[in-house]
Design a protein around this motif. Structure first.
Motif, PDB file in Angstrom:
ATOM      1  N   GLU A 310      -3.770  64.184 -40.125  1.00  0.00           N
ATOM      2  CA  GLU A 310      -4.904  64.705 -39.368  1.00  0.00           C
ATOM      3  C   GLU A 310      -5.666  65.764 -40.160  1.00  0.00           C
ATOM      4  O   GLU A 310      -5.072  66.558 -40.891  1.00  0.00           O
ATOM      5  CB  GLU A 310      -4.425  65.295 -38.044  1.00  0.00           C
ATOM      6  CG  GLU A 310      -3.739  64.285 -37.143  1.00  0.00           C
ATOM      7  CD  GLU A 310      -4.615  63.091 -36.857  1.00  0.00           C
ATOM      8  OE1 GLU A 310      -5.779  63.276 -36.438  1.00  0.00           O
ATOM      9  OE2 GLU A 310      -4.135  61.949 -37.046  1.00  0.00           O
ATOM     10  N   LYS A 311      -6.960  65.791 -39.987  1.00  0.00           N
ATOM     11  CA  LYS A 311      -7.812  66.725 -40.716  1.00  0.00           C
ATOM     12  C   LYS A 311      -7.452  68.171 -40.357  1.00  0.00           C
ATOM     13  O   LYS A 311      -7.232  68.501 -39.209  1.00  0.00           O
ATOM     14  CB  LYS A 311      -9.281  66.446 -40.399  1.00  0.00           C
ATOM     15  CG  LYS A 311     -10.255  67.253 -41.243  1.00  0.00           C
ATOM     16  CD  LYS A 311     -11.692  66.790 -41.033  1.00  0.00           C
ATOM     17  CE  LYS A 311     -11.938  65.468 -41.724  1.00  0.00           C
ATOM     18  NZ  LYS A 311     -13.377  65.106 -41.700  1.00  0.00           N
ATOM     19  N   HIS A 312      -7.371  69.009 -41.376  1.00  0.00           N
ATOM     20  CA  HIS A 312      -7.063  70.436 -41.222  1.00  0.00           C
ATOM     21  C   HIS A 312      -5.718  70.669 -40.516  1.00  0.00           C
ATOM     22  O   HIS A 312      -5.564  71.632 -39.765  1.00  0.00           O
ATOM     23  CB  HIS A 312      -8.185  71.155 -40.461  1.00  0.00           C
ATOM     24  CG  HIS A 312      -9.544  70.992 -41.082  1.00  0.00           C
ATOM     25  ND1 HIS A 312      -9.819  71.394 -42.370  1.00  0.00           N
ATOM     26  CD2 HIS A 312     -10.685  70.449 -40.604  1.00  0.00           C
ATOM     27  CE1 HIS A 312     -11.081  71.112 -42.657  1.00  0.00           C
ATOM     28  NE2 HIS A 312     -11.629  70.533 -41.613  1.00  0.00           N
ATOM     29  N   PHE A 313      -4.762  69.786 -40.794  1.00  0.00           N
ATOM     30  CA  PHE A 313      -3.476  69.892 -40.097  1.00  0.00           C
ATOM     31  C   PHE A 313      -2.780  71.218 -40.368  1.00  0.00           C
ATOM     32  O   PHE A 313      -2.078  71.751 -39.512  1.00  0.00           O
ATOM     33  CB  PHE A 313      -2.563  68.713 -40.460  1.00  0.00           C
ATOM     34  CG  PHE A 313      -1.855  68.831 -41.785  1.00  0.00           C
ATOM     35  CD1 PHE A 313      -0.578  69.366 -41.862  1.00  0.00           C
ATOM     36  CD2 PHE A 313      -2.460  68.415 -42.966  1.00  0.00           C
ATOM     37  CE1 PHE A 313       0.092  69.469 -43.079  1.00  0.00           C
ATOM     38  CE2 PHE A 313      -1.812  68.512 -44.187  1.00  0.00           C
ATOM     39  CZ  PHE A 313      -0.535  69.048 -44.246  1.00  0.00           C
ATOM     40  N   PHE A 314      -2.966  71.780 -41.563  1.00  0.00           N
ATOM     41  CA  PHE A 314      -2.231  72.999 -41.873  1.00  0.00           C
ATOM     42  C   PHE A 314      -2.710  74.161 -41.013  1.00  0.00           C
ATOM     43  O   PHE A 314      -1.911  74.984 -40.545  1.00  0.00           O
ATOM     44  CB  PHE A 314      -2.380  73.340 -43.363  1.00  0.00           C
ATOM     45  CG  PHE A 314      -1.309  74.257 -43.875  1.00  0.00           C
ATOM     46  CD1 PHE A 314      -1.495  75.628 -43.883  1.00  0.00           C
ATOM     47  CD2 PHE A 314      -0.099  73.756 -44.316  1.00  0.00           C
ATOM     48  CE1 PHE A 314      -0.501  76.478 -44.340  1.00  0.00           C
ATOM     49  CE2 PHE A 314       0.904  74.601 -44.776  1.00  0.00           C
ATOM     50  CZ  PHE A 314       0.705  75.964 -44.797  1.00  0.00           C
ATOM     51  N   ASP A 315      -4.008  74.239 -40.780  1.00  0.00           N
ATOM     52  CA  ASP A 315      -4.528  75.298 -39.923  1.00  0.00           C
ATOM     53  C   ASP A 315      -4.322  74.986 -38.449  1.00  0.00           C
ATOM     54  O   ASP A 315      -4.056  75.884 -37.643  1.00  0.00           O
ATOM     55  CB  ASP A 315      -6.028  75.505 -40.182  1.00  0.00           C
ATOM     56  CG  ASP A 315      -6.297  76.252 -41.483  1.00  0.00           C
ATOM     57  OD1 ASP A 315      -5.462  77.088 -41.860  1.00  0.00           O
ATOM     58  OD2 ASP A 315      -7.319  75.986 -42.126  1.00  0.00           O
ATOM     59  N   ARG A 316      -4.446  73.730 -38.070  1.00  0.00           N
ATOM     60  CA  ARG A 316      -4.370  73.355 -36.654  1.00  0.00           C
ATOM     61  C   ARG A 316      -2.946  73.376 -36.112  1.00  0.00           C
ATOM     62  O   ARG A 316      -2.731  73.713 -34.949  1.00  0.00           O
ATOM     63  CB  ARG A 316      -4.949  71.958 -36.441  1.00  0.00           C
ATOM     64  CG  ARG A 316      -6.448  71.848 -36.641  1.00  0.00           C
ATOM     65  CD  ARG A 316      -6.890  70.402 -36.619  1.00  0.00           C
ATOM     66  NE  ARG A 316      -6.550  69.752 -35.359  1.00  0.00           N
ATOM     67  CZ  ARG A 316      -6.532  68.436 -35.187  1.00  0.00           C
ATOM     68  NH1 ARG A 316      -6.796  67.625 -36.208  1.00  0.00           N
ATOM     69  NH2 ARG A 316      -6.235  67.924 -34.013  1.00  0.00           N
TER      70      ARG A 316
END
Length: 389
Positions: A310-316
């Protein structure tokens, strides 16, 4: 797009014959590809000689070597490691070699001036471009340079005559870990640099090797990119959530959860939702195709999904071991909030991908004072329904 514009003289079928492989062996290999391409329908076993396998064999067997540029930008080499483990027989090896690249600075023999000439010569002709790694635009590109050029310049030059572009891995898709806040290098994905051509996003950290090779094979056998979802991912691989096909789903529906690592639930193989599994909000065929010749995958090894497709998984999704907002199954023992009934169909033969029918609900996700929604079960939402930071 004409992907046959500059292919070499001897076909893959001729190479297979010269190497001593018969038609039936090749058909079995193509049966596995047909299973990967089966979108939302029960797929045949990988060794079943189906009409779809025959069609792929006829088309792929006639393919001559395409020009391929494979760039390694700001990345960890994990995506290439995944590709190198995507096949286990001599046929897979031969196919991969036949679809091998004219330039890949990670695994190619030439170095220095010879490597730069290989890249320059291939860029001058129509080719397929595969990109691993993010593009750091901070400090005028100083964070990643190749042959004295910034990663952005290398990418732009390689994309100029590319007939198809694949961004492979979370880094190439959106920047991944290095793009996480505060993103000191200014890392971005390929599609933020190349805006005049479609980019196929093969997401994951790393993606499954078979998904990478299947996407390339789709281009070769169909002469066009596969259908994609709202985030540019091939639908044949990213059309359902991990949660829908997870072998631990029955434990989720029954309210049987691992509460802490190595407790009784963990030893019994129960659901990892309570220890942070992001499977309910992650689209990927991980439970079906798996890694390293179908020998395992994170949840199967007892680790929760971190949502890396998923896009931006590290921040989300960090902290990774913090559970999603309460999601409920429908078993008699379930104890957490309702999401909705799900009818799950799974054809796990070979490397099949089988769609799941679900009822979609949205739940709120709160991180401190920030609130947003995540789709928890169901088919991929339309572009207007997907949320980003």
């Amino acid at each position: 797009m004409n992907l046959s514009a500059d292919w070499r003289t001897r076909s893959l079928g001729e190479d297979l014959l010269a190497a001593g492989f018969g038609r039936r062996d090749f058909l079995k290999f193509c049966g596995g590809l047909a299973a990967v391409f089966a979108v939302g329908t029960p797929a045949a076993a990988a060794d079943e000689l189906t009409p779809a396998a025959e069609e792929i064999a006829d088309t792929l067997g006639a393919v001559t070597k395409p020009n391929v540029v494979w760039l390694q930008l700001q990345e960890c080499t994990g995506c290439m490691e995944s590709v190198l483990r995507s096949g286990g027989t001599s046929i897979e090896d031969l196919v991969l070699n036949k679809l091998s690249v004219n330039y890949n600075d990670l695994v190619m023999g030439p170095a220095g001036a010879a490597a730069e000439k290989a890249l320059e010569d291939t860029n001058a002709e129509p080719h397929i471009l595969v990109v691993n790694g993010s593009v750091p635009v901070g400090a005028d590109g100083a964070y990643c340079t190749i042959g004295g050029k910034s990663a952005e310049q290398v990418l732009r030059e390689a994309a100029e005559r590319a007939e198809a572009i694949l961004a492979v891995g979370a880094c190439a898709v959106y920047g991944s870990v290095q793009a996480a806040r505060p993103n000191p290098t200014g890392a971005v994905g390929v599609e933020e640099i190349i805006t005049d051509k479609p980019v196929i996003n093969v997401s994951g950290c790393p993606p499954i090797g078979e998904v990478i090779t299947a996407t390339i094979t789709y281009l070769l056998t169909h002469g066009k990119p596969p259908e994609v979802d709202a985030e540019g991912r091939p639908l044949f691989a990213y059309d359902q959530r991990i949660h829908d096909s997870c072998p631990k789903r029955a434990h989720f529906d029954a309210g049987q959860f691992v509460r802490v690592f190595d407790d009784e639930g963990a030893r019994n193989g129960w659901c990892l939702y309570e220890v942070g599994c992001k499977g309910p909000s992650t689209f990927s065929p991980c439970p079906i195709i798996q890694w390293n010749l179908k020998s395992g995958w994170p949840i199967g090894a007892g680790h929760p999904c971190i949502g890396c497709t998923e896009k931006h998984f590290f921040d989300r999704f960090t902290p990774f071991y913090e559970k999603l907002p309460e999601v409920r199954g429908f078993g008699v023992e379930s104890t957490v909030e309702t999401v909705g009934l799900t009818a799950v169909g799974l054809a796990a033969a070979g490397v099949a991908v089988h769609g799941a029918a679900t009822v979609v609900r949205q739940i709120g996700l709160r991180r401190g004072e920030e609130e947003r929604t995540i789709d928890v079960a169901g088919e991929a939402p339309a572009a207007s329904e997907r949320t980003e930071d």
